[in-house]
Design a protein around this motif. Sequence first.
Motif, PDB file in Angstrom:
ATOM      1  N   ILE A   2     -28.597 -29.238 -31.570  1.00  0.00           N
ATOM      2  CA  ILE A   2     -27.951 -30.387 -32.206  1.00  0.00           C
ATOM      3  C   ILE A   2     -27.514 -31.331 -31.086  1.00  0.00           C
ATOM      4  O   ILE A   2     -26.651 -30.993 -30.274  1.00  0.00           O
ATOM      5  CB  ILE A   2     -26.718 -29.951 -33.042  1.00  0.00           C
ATOM      6  CG1 ILE A   2     -27.060 -28.835 -34.028  1.00  0.00           C
ATOM      7  CG2 ILE A   2     -26.086 -31.155 -33.751  1.00  0.00           C
ATOM      8  CD1 ILE A   2     -27.934 -29.224 -35.195  1.00  0.00           C
ATOM      9  N   LYS A   3     -28.135 -32.508 -31.059  1.00  0.00           N
ATOM     10  CA  LYS A   3     -27.828 -33.445 -29.968  1.00  0.00           C
ATOM     11  C   LYS A   3     -27.080 -34.676 -30.447  1.00  0.00           C
ATOM     12  O   LYS A   3     -26.538 -35.431 -29.660  1.00  0.00           O
ATOM     13  CB  LYS A   3     -29.141 -33.877 -29.296  1.00  0.00           C
ATOM     14  CG  LYS A   3     -29.810 -32.738 -28.538  1.00  0.00           C
ATOM     15  CD  LYS A   3     -31.078 -33.176 -27.887  1.00  0.00           C
ATOM     16  CE  LYS A   3     -32.139 -33.390 -28.955  1.00  0.00           C
ATOM     17  NZ  LYS A   3     -33.488 -33.556 -28.540  1.00  0.00           N
ATOM     18  N   LYS A   4     -27.121 -34.890 -31.779  1.00  0.00           N
ATOM     19  CA  LYS A   4     -26.530 -36.122 -32.300  1.00  0.00           C
ATOM     20  C   LYS A   4     -25.416 -35.839 -33.310  1.00  0.00           C
ATOM     21  O   LYS A   4     -25.469 -34.847 -34.025  1.00  0.00           O
ATOM     22  CB  LYS A   4     -27.603 -36.967 -32.977  1.00  0.00           C
ATOM     23  CG  LYS A   4     -28.613 -37.501 -31.973  1.00  0.00           C
ATOM     24  CD  LYS A   4     -29.631 -38.390 -32.613  1.00  0.00           C
ATOM     25  CE  LYS A   4     -30.571 -38.930 -31.533  1.00  0.00           C
ATOM     26  NZ  LYS A   4     -31.731 -39.600 -32.078  1.00  0.00           N
ATOM     27  N   CYS A 119     -31.324 -40.672 -36.677  1.00  0.00           N
ATOM     28  CA  CYS A 119     -31.425 -39.219 -36.562  1.00  0.00           C
ATOM     29  C   CYS A 119     -32.838 -38.731 -36.917  1.00  0.00           C
ATOM     30  O   CYS A 119     -33.015 -37.532 -37.176  1.00  0.00           O
ATOM     31  CB  CYS A 119     -30.390 -38.542 -37.454  1.00  0.00           C
ATOM     32  SG  CYS A 119     -28.703 -38.903 -36.950  1.00  0.00           S
ATOM     33  N   GLY A 121     -35.786 -37.206 -38.157  1.00  0.00           N
ATOM     34  CA  GLY A 121     -36.448 -35.900 -38.050  1.00  0.00           C
ATOM     35  C   GLY A 121     -35.686 -34.799 -37.349  1.00  0.00           C
ATOM     36  O   GLY A 121     -36.254 -33.758 -37.052  1.00  0.00           O
ATOM     37  N   GLU A 122     -34.403 -34.986 -37.045  1.00  0.00           N
ATOM     38  CA  GLU A 122     -33.706 -33.882 -36.377  1.00  0.00           C
ATOM     39  C   GLU A 122     -32.374 -33.566 -37.065  1.00  0.00           C
ATOM     40  O   GLU A 122     -31.772 -34.445 -37.685  1.00  0.00           O
ATOM     41  CB  GLU A 122     -33.486 -34.189 -34.893  1.00  0.00           C
ATOM     42  CG  GLU A 122     -32.771 -35.473 -34.607  1.00  0.00           C
ATOM     43  CD  GLU A 122     -32.601 -35.733 -33.108  1.00  0.00           C
ATOM     44  OE1 GLU A 122     -32.165 -34.817 -32.392  1.00  0.00           O
ATOM     45  OE2 GLU A 122     -32.898 -36.859 -32.675  1.00  0.00           O
ATOM     46  N   PRO A 123     -31.913 -32.329 -36.937  1.00  0.00           N
ATOM     47  CA  PRO A 123     -30.617 -32.002 -37.524  1.00  0.00           C
ATOM     48  C   PRO A 123     -29.500 -32.696 -36.760  1.00  0.00           C
ATOM     49  O   PRO A 123     -29.660 -33.008 -35.569  1.00  0.00           O
ATOM     50  CB  PRO A 123     -30.522 -30.481 -37.361  1.00  0.00           C
ATOM     51  CG  PRO A 123     -31.429 -30.170 -36.224  1.00  0.00           C
ATOM     52  CD  PRO A 123     -32.522 -31.193 -36.237  1.00  0.00           C
ATOM     53  N   PHE A 124     -28.395 -32.936 -37.410  1.00  0.00           N
ATOM     54  CA  PHE A 124     -27.289 -33.646 -36.760  1.00  0.00           C
ATOM     55  C   PHE A 124     -25.954 -33.192 -37.343  1.00  0.00           C
ATOM     56  O   PHE A 124     -25.902 -32.662 -38.455  1.00  0.00           O
ATOM     57  CB  PHE A 124     -27.458 -35.171 -36.917  1.00  0.00           C
ATOM     58  CG  PHE A 124     -27.554 -35.629 -38.351  1.00  0.00           C
ATOM     59  CD1 PHE A 124     -28.758 -35.548 -39.047  1.00  0.00           C
ATOM     60  CD2 PHE A 124     -26.434 -36.115 -39.018  1.00  0.00           C
ATOM     61  CE1 PHE A 124     -28.844 -35.950 -40.382  1.00  0.00           C
ATOM     62  CE2 PHE A 124     -26.514 -36.532 -40.344  1.00  0.00           C
ATOM     63  CZ  PHE A 124     -27.718 -36.444 -41.032  1.00  0.00           C
ATOM     64  N   ASN A 148     -27.582 -22.502 -35.260  1.00  0.00           N
ATOM     65  CA  ASN A 148     -28.570 -21.877 -34.369  1.00  0.00           C
ATOM     66  C   ASN A 148     -29.041 -20.530 -34.912  1.00  0.00           C
ATOM     67  O   ASN A 148     -30.178 -20.120 -34.676  1.00  0.00           O
ATOM     68  CB  ASN A 148     -27.985 -21.723 -32.953  1.00  0.00           C
ATOM     69  CG  ASN A 148     -27.868 -23.078 -32.265  1.00  0.00           C
ATOM     70  OD1 ASN A 148     -28.506 -24.063 -32.676  1.00  0.00           O
ATOM     71  ND2 ASN A 148     -27.043 -23.155 -31.240  1.00  0.00           N
ATOM     72  N   GLN A 151     -30.719 -22.084 -38.813  1.00  0.00           N
ATOM     73  CA  GLN A 151     -31.535 -23.315 -38.829  1.00  0.00           C
ATOM     74  C   GLN A 151     -31.496 -24.021 -40.189  1.00  0.00           C
ATOM     75  O   GLN A 151     -32.503 -24.554 -40.659  1.00  0.00           O
ATOM     76  CB  GLN A 151     -33.010 -23.007 -38.477  1.00  0.00           C
ATOM     77  CG  GLN A 151     -33.207 -22.181 -37.236  1.00  0.00           C
ATOM     78  CD  GLN A 151     -33.066 -22.999 -35.960  1.00  0.00           C
ATOM     79  OE1 GLN A 151     -33.555 -24.112 -35.874  1.00  0.00           O
ATOM     80  NE2 GLN A 151     -32.357 -22.467 -34.981  1.00  0.00           N
ATOM     81  N   THR A 208     -29.546 -31.165 -42.127  1.00  0.00           N
ATOM     82  CA  THR A 208     -30.949 -31.238 -41.723  1.00  0.00           C
ATOM     83  C   THR A 208     -31.487 -32.595 -42.210  1.00  0.00           C
ATOM     84  O   THR A 208     -30.903 -33.212 -43.105  1.00  0.00           O
ATOM     85  CB  THR A 208     -31.765 -30.088 -42.362  1.00  0.00           C
ATOM     86  OG1 THR A 208     -31.688 -30.239 -43.798  1.00  0.00           O
ATOM     87  CG2 THR A 208     -31.217 -28.730 -41.965  1.00  0.00           C
ATOM     88  N   PRO A 209     -32.613 -33.073 -41.649  1.00  0.00           N
ATOM     89  CA  PRO A 209     -33.111 -34.395 -42.054  1.00  0.00           C
ATOM     90  C   PRO A 209     -33.488 -34.467 -43.542  1.00  0.00           C
ATOM     91  O   PRO A 209     -33.586 -35.552 -44.100  1.00  0.00           O
ATOM     92  CB  PRO A 209     -34.331 -34.631 -41.162  1.00  0.00           C
ATOM     93  CG  PRO A 209     -34.478 -33.452 -40.305  1.00  0.00           C
ATOM     94  CD  PRO A 209     -33.382 -32.480 -40.552  1.00  0.00           C
TER      95      PRO A 209
END
Length: 288
Positions: A2-4, A119, A121-124, A148, A151, A208-209
């Motif tokens: 998770i980066k955002k 965001c 396509g990525e989880p946030f 983690n 998912q 999730t997206p």
Amino acid sequence: MIKKAVIPAAGFGTRFLPATKAQPKEMLPIIDTPVIQYVVQEAVDSGIEDILIITGRGKRSIEDHFDKNFELESRIIEKEEEALYTQIRHIEDMANIHYIRQKELNGLGDAISYAKDHCAGEPFAVLLGDTIIDSVIPVTQQMIDVYNQFQQTVIAVETVPRDKVSRYGIVGGEKVSDTIMKLDQLIEKPSIQEAPSNLAIAGRYILTPQIFDALEKTARGKGNEIQLTDALRILQKQESLYSITIEGKRYDIGNKLDYIKTTIEYALKRDEFKKPLSDFIKDIASKI
Ligand code: UTP
């Protein structure tokens, strides 16, 4: 990974009027620090460096707060106030912060749909801009650890008194561990009889997206707004959702009483205020 993080902060804050008529509730200070700075700090302490704040009309001071202020900096340098200078620079350098304006205030779900491109396509993570959580391990970090593992979407929940369930979004499901549950129910403000548990949604999510498709399918709900809880209920038909009972204490500062309590509790933690404030509280308490 998770980066955002997304921080919705566009709401009217009607529960805090008139203070919020011309200033964001997210900028109300807890002692000397605006609420949203605590929220950004939680995201940063959880390893997130990219933050999208959803703003709106009358919310410019949020952007100004995290922006550079050269004039102020040089004034502080002239006065040789090194500690203050470090503090101000820290705010400006906290994270890579982006802003997008919610055009119409159509609810929390609608606010989050503005994060779709950012965001992609990525989880946030989502952290409500008017909610702070005091904890040893940052709550967003606690949630990332659960993400983690599975998912899948993770929703932070806290235990509330049974007789107060009708004030919150309540979850129900099957226990996976002492703190984690696989959800089969999400009910916004249920009656005591309807409530599947006394675990209330606590203002933090890992999404999730797929949430964006669910939001598009979400009709207006309570308050004629697009509710995130309704979108999560749609999502639950396609994927598993998990809750984690957070270790920490949540403060919804959009509510005046909570705001006052937060200020007192946070002040009592500061060395400079602990003794004089305790003495003051004892003194007034003895007269009540
Ligand atoms: P609230 O549910 O507390 O709504 O929002 P609100 O409108 O801000 O406050 P009241 O109920 O009128 O007093 C929770 C978080 O979601 C944001 C708010 O800014 C707050 O941080 N939010 C809410 C949005 O960004 N957009 C919205 O349309 C609604």
